[in-house]
Every structure is written in structure tokens, then in C-alpha cells.
Write a protein that holds these residues in place. Structure first.
Motif, PDB file in Angstrom:
ATOM      1  N   ILE A   1       1.180  -1.192   0.393  1.00  0.00           N
ATOM      2  CA  ILE A   1       0.161   0.174   0.607  1.00  0.00           C
ATOM      3  C   ILE A   1       1.117   1.394  -0.023  1.00  0.00           C
ATOM      4  CG2 ILE A   1      -1.716   1.399   1.220  1.00  0.00           C
ATOM      5  CD1 ILE A   1      -3.096  -1.226   2.232  1.00  0.00           C
ATOM      6  N   SER A   2       2.049   1.181   0.762  1.00  0.00           N
ATOM      7  CA  SER A   2       2.163   2.393   1.106  1.00  0.00           C
ATOM      8  C   SER A   2       3.466   3.018  -0.200  1.00  0.00           C
ATOM      9  CB  SER A   2       3.484   2.140   1.957  1.00  0.00           C
ATOM     10  OG  SER A   2       4.797   1.073   2.079  1.00  0.00           O
ATOM     11  N   ARG A   3       3.965   2.043  -1.114  1.00  0.00           N
ATOM     12  CA  ARG A   3       4.564   1.614  -2.150  1.00  0.00           C
ATOM     13  C   ARG A   3       3.842   2.239  -3.157  1.00  0.00           C
ATOM     14  NH1 ARG A   3       7.758   0.411   1.986  1.00  0.00           N
ATOM     15  NH2 ARG A   3       9.762   0.503   1.787  1.00  0.00           N
ATOM     16  N   VAL A   4       2.585   1.932  -3.236  1.00  0.00           N
ATOM     17  CA  VAL A   4       1.657   2.460  -5.163  1.00  0.00           C
ATOM     18  C   VAL A   4       1.323   3.680  -3.945  1.00  0.00           C
ATOM     19  CG1 VAL A   4      -0.908   2.171  -5.478  1.00  0.00           C
ATOM     20  CG2 VAL A   4       0.923  -0.157  -4.792  1.00  0.00           C
ATOM     21  N   GLU A   5       0.962   4.106  -3.137  1.00  0.00           N
ATOM     22  CA  GLU A   5       0.532   5.664  -2.674  1.00  0.00           C
ATOM     23  C   GLU A   5       1.940   6.593  -2.776  1.00  0.00           C
ATOM     24  OE1 GLU A   5      -1.537   6.189   0.809  1.00  0.00           O
ATOM     25  OE2 GLU A   5      -3.027   4.035   0.335  1.00  0.00           O
ATOM     26  N   ALA A   6       3.624   6.174  -2.792  1.00  0.00           N
ATOM     27  CA  ALA A   6       4.440   6.975  -2.772  1.00  0.00           C
ATOM     28  C   ALA A   6       4.496   7.074  -4.508  1.00  0.00           C
ATOM     29  CB  ALA A   6       5.573   6.503  -2.522  1.00  0.00           C
ATOM     30  N   SER A   7       3.708   6.107  -5.171  1.00  0.00           N
ATOM     31  CA  SER A   7       4.972   6.259  -6.365  1.00  0.00           C
ATOM     32  C   SER A   7       3.531   7.397  -7.091  1.00  0.00           C
ATOM     33  CB  SER A   7       4.772   5.087  -6.892  1.00  0.00           C
ATOM     34  OG  SER A   7       3.706   4.656  -7.315  1.00  0.00           O
TER      35      SER A   7
ATOM     36  N   MET B   1       8.709   0.068  -7.107  1.00  0.00           N
ATOM     37  CA  MET B   1       8.136  -0.788  -6.502  1.00  0.00           C
ATOM     38  C   MET B   1       6.030  -1.172  -6.883  1.00  0.00           C
ATOM     39  SD  MET B   1       7.619  -4.266  -5.554  1.00  0.00           S
ATOM     40  CE  MET B   1       8.456  -4.689  -4.687  1.00  0.00           C
ATOM     41  N   GLY B   2       5.883   0.393  -6.161  1.00  0.00           N
ATOM     42  CA  GLY B   2       4.746   1.185  -6.594  1.00  0.00           C
ATOM     43  C   GLY B   2       4.154   0.415  -7.262  1.00  0.00           C
ATOM     44  N   ILE B   3       4.895   0.632  -8.964  1.00  0.00           N
ATOM     45  CA  ILE B   3       4.430   0.602 -10.332  1.00  0.00           C
ATOM     46  C   ILE B   3       4.587  -0.718 -10.001  1.00  0.00           C
ATOM     47  CG2 ILE B   3       5.435   1.353 -12.683  1.00  0.00           C
ATOM     48  CD1 ILE B   3       6.233   3.360 -11.982  1.00  0.00           C
ATOM     49  N   TYR B   4       4.663  -1.563 -10.556  1.00  0.00           N
ATOM     50  CA  TYR B   4       5.347  -3.023 -10.475  1.00  0.00           C
ATOM     51  C   TYR B   4       4.351  -3.209  -9.424  1.00  0.00           C
ATOM     52  CZ  TYR B   4       6.925  -8.148 -10.470  1.00  0.00           C
ATOM     53  OH  TYR B   4       6.577  -8.684 -10.628  1.00  0.00           O
ATOM     54  N   LEU B   5       3.434  -3.042  -8.724  1.00  0.00           N
ATOM     55  CA  LEU B   5       2.553  -3.235  -7.936  1.00  0.00           C
ATOM     56  C   LEU B   5       0.994  -2.655  -8.257  1.00  0.00           C
ATOM     57  CD1 LEU B   5       4.085  -2.851  -4.221  1.00  0.00           C
ATOM     58  CD2 LEU B   5       3.184  -5.882  -5.495  1.00  0.00           C
ATOM     59  N   SER B   6       1.205  -1.866  -9.548  1.00  0.00           N
ATOM     60  CA  SER B   6      -0.072  -1.137  -9.579  1.00  0.00           C
ATOM     61  C   SER B   6      -0.315  -0.874 -10.860  1.00  0.00           C
ATOM     62  CB  SER B   6      -0.254  -0.223  -8.829  1.00  0.00           C
ATOM     63  OG  SER B   6       0.646   1.347  -9.258  1.00  0.00           O
ATOM     64  N   ALA B   7       0.673  -1.247 -12.455  1.00  0.00           N
ATOM     65  CA  ALA B   7       0.377  -1.504 -13.586  1.00  0.00           C
ATOM     66  C   ALA B   7      -0.110  -2.829 -13.923  1.00  0.00           C
ATOM     67  CB  ALA B   7       2.519  -1.068 -13.778  1.00  0.00           C
ATOM     68  N   ALA B   8      -1.005  -2.637 -14.883  1.00  0.00           N
ATOM     69  CA  ALA B   8      -1.930  -3.832 -15.136  1.00  0.00           C
ATOM     70  C   ALA B   8      -1.504  -4.102 -15.993  1.00  0.00           C
ATOM     71  CB  ALA B   8      -2.994  -2.591 -16.641  1.00  0.00           C
ATOM     72  N   GLN B   9       0.265  -4.304 -16.369  1.00  0.00           N
ATOM     73  CA  GLN B   9       0.581  -5.197 -17.127  1.00  0.00           C
ATOM     74  C   GLN B   9       1.782  -5.755 -16.370  1.00  0.00           C
ATOM     75  OE1 GLN B   9       4.556  -3.623 -18.846  1.00  0.00           O
ATOM     76  NE2 GLN B   9       3.253  -1.333 -18.506  1.00  0.00           N
ATOM     77  N   PHE B  10       1.991  -5.775 -15.267  1.00  0.00           N
ATOM     78  CA  PHE B  10       2.130  -6.755 -14.286  1.00  0.00           C
ATOM     79  C   PHE B  10       1.941  -7.356 -13.086  1.00  0.00           C
ATOM     80  CE2 PHE B  10       5.737  -3.289 -15.120  1.00  0.00           C
ATOM     81  CZ  PHE B  10       6.455  -3.846 -15.760  1.00  0.00           C
ATOM     82  N   ASP B  11       0.797  -6.982 -12.704  1.00  0.00           N
ATOM     83  CA  ASP B  11      -0.956  -7.066 -11.879  1.00  0.00           C
ATOM     84  C   ASP B  11      -0.958  -8.412 -11.816  1.00  0.00           C
ATOM     85  OD1 ASP B  11      -2.171  -6.263  -9.420  1.00  0.00           O
ATOM     86  OD2 ASP B  11      -4.607  -6.664 -10.573  1.00  0.00           O
ATOM     87  N   LYS B  12      -0.305  -8.341 -10.419  1.00  0.00           N
ATOM     88  CA  LYS B  12      -0.843 -10.285  -9.860  1.00  0.00           C
ATOM     89  C   LYS B  12      -1.810 -10.241  -8.616  1.00  0.00           C
ATOM     90  CE  LYS B  12       2.700 -12.014 -11.742  1.00  0.00           C
ATOM     91  NZ  LYS B  12       3.533 -11.732 -12.595  1.00  0.00           N
ATOM     92  N   GLY B  13      -2.509  -9.012  -8.591  1.00  0.00           N
ATOM     93  CA  GLY B  13      -3.325  -8.797  -7.373  1.00  0.00           C
ATOM     94  C   GLY B  13      -2.607  -8.551  -5.901  1.00  0.00           C
ATOM     95  N   TYR B  14      -1.748  -8.105  -5.970  1.00  0.00           N
ATOM     96  CA  TYR B  14      -1.123  -7.868  -4.056  1.00  0.00           C
ATOM     97  C   TYR B  14      -1.726  -6.646  -3.984  1.00  0.00           C
ATOM     98  CZ  TYR B  14       2.653 -11.282  -4.677  1.00  0.00           C
ATOM     99  OH  TYR B  14       3.877 -12.538  -5.222  1.00  0.00           O
ATOM    100  N   TYR B  15      -2.130  -5.566  -5.253  1.00  0.00           N
ATOM    101  CA  TYR B  15      -2.901  -4.546  -4.162  1.00  0.00           C
ATOM    102  C   TYR B  15      -3.994  -4.956  -4.095  1.00  0.00           C
ATOM    103  CZ  TYR B  15      -3.905   0.155  -3.851  1.00  0.00           C
ATOM    104  OH  TYR B  15      -5.076   1.745  -3.042  1.00  0.00           O
TER     105      TYR B  15
END
Lengths: 106, 533
Positions: B344-350, B394-408
Motif C-alpha cells: 500500500i505505501s509503495r503504490v501511494e508513494a509512487s 515497486m509502486g508501479i510494479y504492484l499497480s500497473a496492469a501489465q505486471f498485476d498479480k493482484g497484490y494490491y
């Protein structure tokens, strides 16, 4: 353990983040990101299902703690010049930037 | 005793009754800064190496002497004219360099904002000034608050712990905790996103209060994780923390997430009895997880006995005062605190970091540039340090559709489960009916400078006992409960339901009063004690 974030993934991430990174720094960052994924993968073991709530905020916002909506009134910010003065390059009140990038579409 | 070592409430009282002037207190505090702080942090300056550098604190990134003198003179003038200067009249304070202050350099400890002069002040800064407090300067922090040791700041040298200058101050409000501990201001404003007020407070032996999310306005705070960030005070005693919270709490039309909930009289709440309060202890908070970089695995261990004993001893004192101590309280999702925080903190930080582009304000690359995209890439590559880069990627990795593994999505659900854990134990009709949970603040005492920094996973696990508080949005208050065998402070925290800051202050104040005569209470950081002898 297989790396989650490959060199190719990393190159794409750096592009999305608009970061120019020297090779040595890029490899250190990629290593740390992959280590962080070891912790993040713990989330795969969490007992959740479709019924489990999703919380974008910790505490809920209800009538008890939410501000009443206010009227949508445009206001002139009083700091126009101070804000502009922060720009690295300014000309006649406009912020100067180099050429806008463009890509040829395939 | 110097006036800079007095509690804020005593300083304000002496100034309001004309026994001291705000200017006198300010000059003594500035003298203290000169004696103990060494050179202030500066971008691209060398790390500490000389004997003087290694034995001073380096809490500051900027000492605002002239600004402070003008404020102090204003307070003295108000008093002379018979006007009320406010409850914090003439109290010197510092602000973590994540708060904007109009006309003052506001850097977030980052090269990318190293030349930024804010055109406006944070609401909390305005409120401190309205209450009569005098801002001494800006204090160092982890870059953009990303860390638990304050070593990631671009402003070198990084702060050193007043109790042992070979140790870290904790983080990310490390400069705040160190300054307060060393008498460089009675109060400091910090922020807590995953523990960043409470963690350094425990490492430096101070009180640190993370309010309920929304209790204090975030306006004018350089953002990290917008659903987690909470500004709050650090102070040398509980009363001063209550006074500061009283000054800064309350709704702000400029922050739509600030709570429309009336602010109680914290000083009155604080002095009530703890008799009959139900205070819980949870074994989940006496186990700690470490990242072992050699085996690349997460390892779980019991917490250091000295920390466990200090927290149980605090519970014993509270029991003597008539509080009911409830043991074995289950918070089964605590172990997901850090993994969830990583997401959560990485997605918001990015999302919050994409605004720094070298165009509107802040640092711009000096290299010649062919187009705008290159300007962004070079500016951001040069301007950001390691931590913001990691968090953005990390924020982009976890939230961008192309990498999305559902972690967010999983993390948001884990967040609901952690919130549910706290709702269960604080439910007034439930099985536990707790007023507060008492836990260690950090899994260790202050570690040596350089011993963890560089290992971003191990560093993040330093927040494992504090992060769930931020996920849940509830308040937490860290206070000193003794020292370990190395003479380093140990902190405990009390966590409570939404808007229960009054009860948390009450518990910490009761403990402070009942332990007043304990030998460790009279200890001072060595470099402050040396000035007295």
C-alpha cells in the motif's frame, strides 16, 4: 528462488517511472525489489475470499467524522508569483521546457 | 538547569507570567544547538568522519535563527501589551523537514527539493504559531520519510543518537526525536506513516504521538502515503505532547480527510485516573520477524527479553494504579503488517512522487537536454536517492496492469482484516472490551549507524510493531519505559480505538507519574549531562 522482477521488467519499470539509472545502481535496486517481493509474497497465504472487505482507508468515513460538502467556489490563489518563482526557468510568466517528446506510432 | 531543558508547559508558564522572555529562552536553546548539534545537514556534503562530527547530533537541516527571533519578539511584545500569546507562548519547537513553512526552504531531505522555498505553510505549523510556539528550524529525516533510521536523507551528515552517537536515531522523524532528546526545542512536529513518529521516539527516549488518521490536518505536508500519513508531536514528556496535540488537532477546510469531530480537552483527559481501564497485552507484539539476507528468508524470533521485561514492568505499574491488565489478546493479522505496508505505501508513494519533474519547482538536471522526456529522466535519476527510486519502481510494479498479480487487492483486504483485529479487541460490547493495547514500540533499541541501511527489507521490518496502527487508522502513543544494558532507551506504545488520544495520554501520564522516582528517569543523554557538570 526465481526472480520476480527480471532485467526486462526492470527496464520497463524504470521507463514508466521516468528514471535514468546507471547500470550498477539499476542492478542494486532490482536486487532490493526482488528481496522485497519475498516479504510481499507472504500475502499469498492470507486467508481471504470474495467476502473479505477491501479497505482503502483504515478508519471509515461516515456522517460522524466527515466534513459537510462545501460550495464549489473558484478562488484565486494569492501566491501566483511565489509559485512561479520556484520554476527552474521562466519567461514572461511562462515556464520554459525543452522540446516536447514525441514518438512515431508503429 | 537550562531553560531549554524545561518542559514546554513550564516554559510557557514562565513566559506568560513574565518571569522569562521568549527571546531569552530562544537564545539559550540556540546556544544548545550550537553546543551539541555540529554542522547541519546539507545536500552532497560529506558524511561524518571527524571526531567532532562523530560526537555531535546533526538533527538540523536548517536553523532558522532570524525567523525564530522575529517570532519570539512578537510573543514578548504581545505579553508586554497585555495580550494573550497562546498556550505555547515562546516554546521553541522544530519541524521535520516534510512540513512546508512559508518563505523557508522545505526539502523532504531530498536533492530533488533541495532548493524549494514554500509559498505557504502547513496547517499544523500555522496552528503551532497561533498557539505562540517559536520555530527554531527544520530537522532531518529519511528522504521523503522513507525509512526507519534517518540514514537515507540526502542531507549529510545524518542525525546521530544523543544517547550514543554511534547509533541511529530511528526514523523517519529522527531529527525530531534527537532534537527533542537533546534539548534543542521542547517539541518537534513529526509524521507517522508506518511508525515514523513512534519509532524514533522509542530510539531516542522521547514521547511520540501518532494521532488517529484525520485528527490532524495533512495540508502542507509533503505526501508519502496519503491514506496513512499522520502528523503529530514528539516531546520530552506526556503533558507537552498533549499541549502540542491540543494546538494542532481539529478539522481543516484545506484537508477533506480531516475529521469533523470535536477536539476534547486533552490536558483534562490526561489527568483522569487509569483505575478500571482495561489494557491488553498481545503475544503477537512480543515476536519479531527479521529478513535474513544470507538465507533470503523471513525468520521469526521472540523479542529481546530486556524489551519484553520493560513493557511487562510498565503493565505492572499500571496494574498497581488499578488498571485491569488483560493478557493473551489475539491480533492474528499483525504478521501481515509489513507485507501489506510494502504494497500500500509503495503504490501511494509512487503516485505522489510522479509530480517531481524538474519543470515546476525543485531540482533540474544541469546536463544538456534534447527533449522533455529526457529532462524528466535525468532530473529524477539525479534528484532522487535510493529509497524514493525503490518505492516508485515497486509502486508501479504492484499497480500497473501489465505486471498485476493482484497484490494490491490482497493488501487492501489484509488491511481490512487488521482493522477488524483492532475493532474486535476495542469493541465495548465484545469479549475483550479494551481501552488500549500496550506493546513494545520497536523490535529493537537503536542499532549502530550503517548496520542495517542498504538492506531495504530488514529496515522495513523495524516498523513491524507500528505499521498495523497506520493500516487501521487508529492512534498510538510511544513513551519511554527504561533503558537496556547498553544504556539505550526502550519505548512502549499504547494503541487505542479511533479518537482515543485522551485515554492514551492518560495511561502514559499515569505511568510517567508513578515512575517519577525511578533511577532511570533522571538519566540525561551524555552530551547534555556533560554540559551540566
Amino acid at each position: 528462488m526465481a526472480e520476480k522482477i527480471s532485467r526486462e521488467d526492470f527496464r520497463r519499470l524504470a521507463e514508466l517511472a521516468s528514471l535514468e539509472l546507471p547500470e550498477e545502481e539499476a542492478e542494486y535496486l532490482r536486487g532490493e525489489l526482488n528481496n522485497q517481493m519475498i516479504s510481499i509474497e507472504v500475502l499469498e497465504s492470507i486467508p481471504i475470499d470474495a467476502e473479505t472487505d477491501t479497505a482503502a482507508h483504515g478508519l471509515p468515513y461516515t456522517d460522524f467524522n466527515s466534513a459537510a460538502p462545501r460550495e464549489d467556489i473558484a478562488r484565486q490563489d494569492p501566491h501566483r508569483q511565489e509559485i512561479l518563482d520556484q520554476a527552474p526557468e521562466l519567461e514572461d510568466g511562462y515556464i520554459v521546457v525543452p522540446d516536447i517528446s514525441h514518438q512515431e506510432l508503429e | 538547569m537550562k531553560t531549554c531543558d524545561l518542559p514546554a508547559y513550564t516554559i510557557a508558564d514562565l513566559i506568560r507570567t513574565k518571569q522569562l522572555s521568549a527571546l531569552e529562552v530562544l537564545e539559550e536553546t540556540l546556544e544548545r544547538v550550537n553546543q551539541v548539534d555540529g554542522r547541519p545537514g546539507e545536500v552532497d556534503a560529506p558524511e561524518a568522519s571527524s571526531e567532532e562530527d562523530l560526537s555531535t547530533i546533526h538533527a538540523f537541516t536548517l536553523v532558522t535563527e532570524d525567523y525564530a527571533r522575529r517570532q519570539a519578539q512578537k510573543i514578548d511584545q504581545l505579553i508586554q501589551d497585555g495580550n494573550d500569546p497562546g498556550p505555547l507562548a515562546g516554546v521553541p519547537y522544530t519541524a521535520k523537514d516534510i512540513f512546508t513553512v512559508k518563505g523557508i526552504r522545505s526539502t523532504a531531505g531530498s536533492k530533488i527539493l533541495s532548493n524549494y522555498v514554500s509559498p505557504y505553510s502547513a496547517t499544523v505549523v500555522e496552528r503551532m504559531e497561533d498557539a505562540g510556539a517559536v520555530m527554531l528550524g527544520k530537522v532531518n529525516l529519511d528522504e521523503f520519510t522513507y525509512g526507519s533510521s534517518s540514514e537515507s536523507s540526502a542531507f549529510k551528515p545524518v542525525p546521530r543518537n544523543p544517547w550514543d552517537t554511534s547509533r541511529v536515531v530511528g526514523g523517519s522523524s529522527g531529527g525530531s526525536a534527537a532534537a527533542v532528546a537533546a534539548g534543542e526545542g521542547a517539541i518537534s512536529l513529526g509524521t507517522d506513516t508506518g511508525g515514523s513518529i513512534r519509532h524514533p521516539a522509542s530510539f531516542c527516549g522521547t514521547v511520540g504521538l501518532k494521532p488517529t488518521y484525520g485528527r490532524v490536518s495533512r495540508y502542507g505536508l509533503i505526501a508519502f502515503g496519503s491514506s496513512l500519513d499522520c502528523p503529530g508531536p514528539l516531546a520530552r514528556n506526556v503533558t507537552d505532547a498533549a499541549l502540542a496535540l491540543q494546538a494542532i488537532a481539529g478539522q481543516d477546510p484545506r484537508d477533506a480527510t480531516s475529521a469533523a469531530v470535536p477536539v476534547p480537552d486533552y490536558l483534562a483527559e490526561m489527568e483522569k485516573e487509569v483505575r478500571g481501564m482495561r489494557i491488553g497485552l498481545s503475544e503477537e507484539f512480543f515476536r519479531v520477524t527479521y529478513f535474513d539476507a544470507e538465507s533470503m528468508e523471513l525468520v521469526e524470533n521472540p523479542i529481546d527479553d530486556q524489551i519484553r521485561e520493560a513493557v511487562f514492568s510498565a503493565a505492572g505499574f499500571l496494574a498497581q494504579l488499578g488498571a485491569d491488565i488483560v493478557t493473551d489478546v489475539p491480533l492474528p493479522h499483525t504478521k501481515y503488517g509489513v507485507p501489506t505496508y510494502f504494497v500500500i505505501s509503495r503504490v501511494e508513494a509512487s503516485s505522489n512522487l510522479l509530480r517531481y519533474d524538474g519543470v515546476k519547482y525543485g531540482y533540474r538536471t544541469a546536463e544538456s537536454i534534447k527533449d522533455l522526456l529526457e529532462l524528466y529522466r535525468k532530473t529524477r535519476g539525479e534528484g532522487f536517492g535510493v529509497e524514493p527510486k525503490l518505492r516508485m519502481l515497486m509502486g508501479i510494479y504492484l499497480s500497473a496492469a501489465q505486471f498485476d498479480k493482484g497484490y494490491y487487492q490482497r493488501a487492501l483486504k489484509a488491511r481490512a482484516l487488521m482493522r477488524g483485529d483492532f475493532e474486535t479487541i476495542f469493541d465495548p460490547k465484545g469479549k475483550f472490551r479494551l481501552d488500549a493495547l500496550l506493546t513494545p514500540t520497536a523490535p529493537s533499541t537503536a542499532f549502530p549507524i550503517g548496520s542495517v541501511y542498504g538492506d531495504s527489507v530488514l529496515m522495513q521490518y523495524s516498523d513491524q510493531l507500528t505499521a498495523t496502527t497506520n493500516h487501521a487508522g487508529i492512534p498510538g502513543l510511544s513513551f519511554p519505559v527504561g533503558f537496556d544494558r547498553d544504556g539505550l532507551p526502550i519505548g512502549a506504545q499504547v494503541l487505542g480505538p479511533d479518537y482515543s488520544e485522551g485515554s492514551l495520554l492518560r495511561i502514559a501520564r499515569a505511568y510517567e507519574k508513578v515512575t517519577e522516582q525511578e533511577a532511570w528517569r533522571s538519566l540525561k543523554p551524555p552530551l547534555v549531562a556533560a554540559l551540566d557538570s
